[in-house]
Structure formats: C-alpha cells, structure tokens
Scaffold this active site. Structure first.
Site, short mmCIF file in Angstrom:
data_model
loop_
_atom_site.label_atom_id
_atom_site.label_comp_id
_atom_site.label_asym_id
_atom_site.label_seq_id
_atom_site.Cartn_x
_atom_site.Cartn_y
_atom_site.Cartn_z
N ASP A 31 -24.34 38.71 -26.85
CA ASP A 31 -24.35 38.87 -25.39
C ASP A 31 -25.57 39.70 -25.00
OD1 ASP A 31 -21.84 38.42 -23.20
OD2 ASP A 31 -23.46 39.75 -22.55
N ARG A 151 -11.27 24.01 -20.06
CA ARG A 151 -10.35 23.85 -18.92
C ARG A 151 -9.17 24.82 -19.05
NH1 ARG A 151 -8.77 17.98 -21.18
NH2 ARG A 151 -10.08 17.16 -19.52
N VAL A 152 -9.44 25.99 -19.64
CA VAL A 152 -8.37 26.98 -19.82
C VAL A 152 -8.01 27.67 -18.52
CG1 VAL A 152 -8.79 27.49 -22.25
CG2 VAL A 152 -10.11 28.69 -20.49
N LYS A 203 -15.38 16.92 -16.65
CA LYS A 203 -15.05 18.31 -16.29
C LYS A 203 -15.22 18.53 -14.78
CE LYS A 203 -14.65 22.71 -15.91
NZ LYS A 203 -13.37 23.41 -16.05
N HIS A 241 7.75 9.78 -1.54
CA HIS A 241 7.22 8.49 -2.01
C HIS A 241 6.87 8.66 -3.49
CE1 HIS A 241 4.36 5.29 -2.76
NE2 HIS A 241 4.62 4.75 -1.57
N CYS A 257 -14.61 28.06 -10.07
CA CYS A 257 -14.60 26.67 -10.56
C CYS A 257 -14.49 25.68 -9.40
CB CYS A 257 -13.45 26.46 -11.54
SG CYS A 257 -13.74 27.23 -13.13
N TYR A 313 -8.26 34.78 -4.86
CA TYR A 313 -8.34 33.37 -4.48
C TYR A 313 -7.10 32.58 -4.89
CZ TYR A 313 -9.70 32.09 -9.26
OH TYR A 313 -9.71 31.89 -10.61
N LYS A 314 -6.28 33.20 -5.75
CA LYS A 314 -4.94 32.62 -5.98
C LYS A 314 -3.98 33.73 -6.36
CE LYS A 314 -5.62 31.07 -10.71
NZ LYS A 314 -5.55 29.96 -11.63
N1 LIG Z 1 -13.47 31.61 -16.98
C1 LIG Z 1 -12.88 30.44 -16.88
O1 LIG Z 1 -11.68 30.35 -16.65
C2 LIG Z 1 -13.67 29.15 -17.10
C3 LIG Z 1 -12.96 27.94 -17.18
C4 LIG Z 1 -13.67 26.76 -17.40
C5 LIG Z 1 -15.07 26.81 -17.50
N2 LIG Z 1 -15.74 28.01 -17.40
C6 LIG Z 1 -17.20 27.99 -17.53
O2 LIG Z 1 -17.57 28.66 -18.73
C7 LIG Z 1 -18.83 29.31 -18.56
C8 LIG Z 1 -18.69 30.79 -18.91
O3 LIG Z 1 -17.77 31.37 -18.00
P1 LIG Z 1 -17.13 32.81 -18.22
O4 LIG Z 1 -16.01 32.91 -17.24
O5 LIG Z 1 -16.86 33.04 -19.66
O6 LIG Z 1 -18.35 33.74 -17.75
P2 LIG Z 1 -18.44 35.33 -17.84
O7 LIG Z 1 -19.30 35.74 -16.72
O8 LIG Z 1 -17.08 35.91 -18.02
O9 LIG Z 1 -19.22 35.60 -19.22
C9 LIG Z 1 -20.48 35.18 -19.51
C10 LIG Z 1 -21.15 36.17 -20.47
O10 LIG Z 1 -22.42 35.63 -20.82
C11 LIG Z 1 -23.33 36.71 -20.92
N3 LIG Z 1 -24.69 36.16 -20.83
C12 LIG Z 1 -25.39 35.76 -19.75
N4 LIG Z 1 -26.58 35.25 -20.13
C13 LIG Z 1 -26.64 35.35 -21.47
C14 LIG Z 1 -27.60 34.99 -22.44
N5 LIG Z 1 -28.77 34.41 -22.08
N6 LIG Z 1 -27.35 35.24 -23.73
C15 LIG Z 1 -26.19 35.83 -24.09
N7 LIG Z 1 -25.23 36.17 -23.23
C16 LIG Z 1 -25.44 35.93 -21.94
C17 LIG Z 1 -22.94 37.63 -19.81
O11 LIG Z 1 -23.40 38.96 -20.05
C18 LIG Z 1 -21.40 37.54 -19.87
O12 LIG Z 1 -20.84 38.54 -20.72
C19 LIG Z 1 -19.25 29.04 -17.11
O13 LIG Z 1 -20.07 27.91 -17.07
C20 LIG Z 1 -17.93 28.74 -16.44
O14 LIG Z 1 -18.10 27.92 -15.29
C21 LIG Z 1 -15.06 29.17 -17.21
#
Ligand SMILES: NC(=O)c1ccc[n+]([C@@H]2O[C@H](COP(=O)([O-])OP(=O)(O)OC[C@H]3O[C@@H](n4cnc5c(N)ncnc54)[C@H](O)[C@@H]3O)[C@@H](O)[C@H]2O)c1
Length: 425
Positions: A31, A151-152, A203, A241, A257, A313-314
């Site tokens: 990270d 899709r968690v 997705k 229905h 999302c 938001y929910k």
């Molecule tokens: N959270 C959900 O429920 C969910 C569900 C489906 C899809 N997604 C998708 O998954 C992806 C990640 O979402 P998330 O909720 O885990 O995001 P998040 O913001 O919780 O975490 C992302 C992490 O990536 C790190 N980061 C940013 N740029 C970086 C880089 N260049 N190298 C290393 N680390 C880096 C950030 O510091 C952060 O800790 C997004 O595209 C999101 O749309 C999320």
C-alpha cells in the site's frame, strides 16, 4: 503458485490478502499508505470488517502475510486500488495505472496479473496491457492478464469472498483459465471464465441494473406526489404480479458503487447509454425533491426546527461516501430559515462537517423529523419517543422504514404525500 503480491490494502485488498494467507499462500500486501502498512505489520487493521481483525492477527503472526510499501516478485499480482470518478463524472483510473507501473519491474514470464478494482469497459485491453507491453512484455504470451471484479457486501466480506460466484475475464482464454485457477484455490462458489471486457461490463451492469430500477421507483414516487397516489401501495400491489419486482423509492442513491459505476458505461458509450444516464440524473435529483417536500411541510412556520435522522447511504453502516442524506442536510442547513439538527447513531462527528447530536437533543422542540437512512434503530422507534420532546410531532420518512402509530403523530412517506398539509405553529 506460492506467492501473491496484493496491491492496495483497503476493503477489498486486505480481506483478499488475509483469506489467501489463511489458505497457506505467502502474501505481501502493498500500500502507498505507511500507516496502513505499519498497522498491518503489527497485526492490526485500519478498516472495520467483521472477523477480519482475528484472521489478520493470526496470518501476520504466523508470517504468511506482511505489509510493504513496494511490490516484490511473486507468482500472482492482484490490484485492488480505488477507482473513483472525477468531478466531470469520468472514471479516475490513475490509481490502476500507477499500480500497474509499480508492479512492472517485479514481473517475470508466466506471472498472473489480476485487476480486482472496478474499471470502465476495455481498461484491461486498452490501458493495463499497453503499459505492460511498453515494459517489454508480450501480453499475449509472457503474462496472464485478467479482470476479476468484486461483488462483496461490506459486513459480510469474509463470507462472500469465499462463497460468491466469481467472474474472471482474461485478455486471452489462457489468461482467464490461469486467473480462475487462482480463485479456485479459495472460492467455494462457481468461478466462471470469460473475456476481460465481458467481466468489466458484467460488474458495471450489476450495479447499473439496481440504479436504473431505483430510478424507476423514484420516478414513480414523484409521479404519485403529482397525481395523489400512494406509491408504496402501488409497488406492493404491482409486485403481486409473478414477474414484476419494482424497487423502492428513497432520498437518492449513494455509496461508492451504485452512484459511481454507471458513469463508467456512460463515459464509454455516451450516445447509447441514454437510460443509464437518465437514471443517474433522476436519482441525483431526489435530494432536491426531499428538500422541496420539507419546504412545503414547513411553509407556514417562521423558524422551522428540523431533525434529520440518518446520514449514511444505507442502513446499519457508518459509511457516508456519496450519501444523498449528507447532501440533503447540507441543503437544509444552507436555508437560513431552518434550524437543523442531525442524529445518526452510526456516524461520528469527525466524519462530517456539522455536529451530530443525540436523539433527545435532535428532537427537542422540533417541528419535523426527516428520516434519511433505514437504520434498525429507526425501524423500532415509537410515537411516544417523540411526543414529549417535539413541538409538532410530524415525521417525513424518506426510506419508508418507520413503524409509527399514525393515530398519534403525522407520518409522511416519500411515496405517499397525498395528504400533505403545512405544519401549523
Ligand atoms: N469496498 C467494496 O465493497 C467494493 C466492492 C466491489 C468493488 N470494489 C472496488 O474495489 C476497488 C478497491 O476498493 P476498496 O473499497 O478496497 O478501496 P479502499 O479505498 O478501501 O482501498 C484502496 C487502498 O489502495 C491504496 N492505494 C491507492 N493507490 C495505490 C497504489 N498505487 N499502490 C498501492 N496502494 C494504493 C490506498 O492507500 C488504499 O489503502 C475499487 O475499484 C472499488 O470500486 C469495492
């Protein structure tokens, strides 16, 4: 496959790392945030997710998972970095680009590279693969590139990571198979192989389906308000229905999302994605609709005191990202006539730019309570809870979630504003 490098340790990357580590793989979690990496290396986590602290502690202690600020050589690379939208509603894929560039020096022939971040259609083919080709790789032969969307559901991530069906879209059929095999090691649900662009679109269409259907319900609420119809009853009856399932209206659509992903399609096919764009516009207009109704209800009062209930938001979460409730509160607060107090049992003061007060403080002398989130705490409220504190016991429930005795207080619901009367002092 022995070692996996996971890039991005947020809500997706961290649980994914922990689950693979628990299954026996060696995981390096990368990270850009030192805070995130340091915490992880102490066996702690920086996010809230049921069951995750225990697993992370265990796998960090037994050496299967460690954090780092730089990638390392591995067999598999999983990218789970954010993909927000710019102010002009176009996708910001900068994090995906920088993560891809960051892993490039550590890649070798035969590696699997998976993007789990939600991305616009064709991102794997048009953005990720070309970056790696620039680094000298033949992306059809040397590497296996795939998109495997997540899709968690927050709160159930550890269960759904294992049990959900996974869609794995490869830039070649071999890539799809190699990447699918990575998940087959931990997933009990189906793992389905397809092309990258199909996985990207599937997705996005999952969330778009929900957004469009909510827009239809929101439009019904507006039509019902004009025509004097109870939309909630209409929905209940229409859904008898066997092949109809109208969604429910509300104060708008939020979160990172549903309120974001449809724009990724609109951006790539603006001419064609008319319904998708219109649905976004309808859902974005709901905060304004809610505020308009509040103004109608309070038009006769000199200094209306309004209590806003719920900011997320929910229901039953503490996430306020893209929340329409925040927009509504800010619009109400901008009106100098209104005295607005805000209550949300799940949200802390420091998450928002205005004070969050207690239930009692919020309703004291209030003329109107506006419910903006369907928290369980709001579903079980009783009319008696409000009667002594409020000046005029009126509720506007924009989530249709309360169960208050309508003999004892006035209750308006977003889809039933037929008998709306201005509140009197
Ligand atoms: N959270 C959900 O429920 C969910 C569900 C489906 C899809 N997604 C998708 O998954 C992806 C990640 O979402 P998330 O909720 O885990 O995001 P998040 O913001 O919780 O975490 C992302 C992490 O990536 C790190 N980061 C940013 N740029 C970086 C880089 N260049 N190298 C290393 N680390 C880096 C950030 O510091 C952060 O800790 C997004 O595209 C999101 O749309 C999320």
């Amino acid at each position: 496959m022995e070692k996996i490098c996971v890039v991005g340790l947020g809500y997706i990357g961290l649980p994914t790392s922990a689950v693979f580590a628990r299954a026996g793989y060696e995981i390096v979690g990368v990270d850009v945030s030192e805070h995130v990496v340091d915490k992880l290396n102490r066996g702690e986590i920086h996010i809230e997710e049921v069951g995750l602290p225990e697993i992370v502690k265990e796998v960090v202690e037994n050496g299967k998972l460690r954090g780092s600020m730089t990638p390392e050589e591995a067999d598999v690379f999983i990218i789970a970095v954010p993909t927000p939208i710019h102010e002009d509603y176009t996708a910001n894929v900068d994090y995906v680009i920088s993560a891809t560039k960051a892993i490039a020096p550590y890649l070798s022939k035969g590696n699997v590279v998976i993007v789990e971040s939600t991305i616009p259609p064709r991102t794997m083919d048009d953005i990720v693969a070309p970056i790696l080709r620039e680094q000298g790789f033949d992306t059809e032969k040397d590497l296996y590139l795939a998109h495997c969307p997540e899709r968690v559901l927050p709160g159930r991530i550890l269960i759904e990571l294992i049990e959900n069906t996974r869609i794995v879209g490869g830039t070649t059929p071999e890539a799809a198979k190699k990447a699918a095999d990575v998940y087959r090691a931990i997933v009990t649900g189906d793992v389905i192989e397809t092309e990258a662009v199909t996985a990207e679109m599937s997705k996005l269409m999952e969330n778009t389906f929900r957004d469009v259907n909510i827009a239809l319900a929101n439009e019904l609420a507006k039509i019902s308000s004009r025509l004097g119809v109870d939309a909630h009853q209409v929905i209940e009856l229409a859904n008898k229905h066997p092949r109809v399932n109208i969604h429910h209206p509300g104060p708008g659509v939020g979160g990172h999302c549903l309120a974001v992903d449809p724009y990724f399609i609109v951006e790539k096919a603006t001419e064609e994605a008319k319904l998708i764009k219109l649905s976004r516009d309808i859902n974005n207009s709901m905060p304004h609709f809610v505020v308009e109704q509040v103004e109608r209800m309070t038009v006769e009062l000199k200094e209306p005191k309004i209590a806003a209930f719920g900011l997320t938001y929910k229901g039953n979460i503490d996430d306020v990202r893209e929340s329409p409730a925040i927009e509504i509160v800010e619009m109400l607060r901008r009106n100098p006539r209104f005295d607005v107090r805000v209550f949300d049992p799940h949200v802390r003061d420091e998450q928002v730019s205005f004070p969050v007060v207690s239930f009692e403080e919020a309703i004291q002398d209030a003329n109107l309570v506006v419910v903006l989130a369907d928290h369980n705490e709001f579903k079980t409220m009783k009319a008696e809870d409000f009667l002594s504190g409020m000046k005029t016991p009126v509720i506007f429930d924009t989530k249709n979630c309360t169960n208050l005795d309508e003999e004892k207080m006035t209750v308006y619901k977003i889809g039933n504003l037929t008998n709306l009367k201005a509140i009197q002092e």
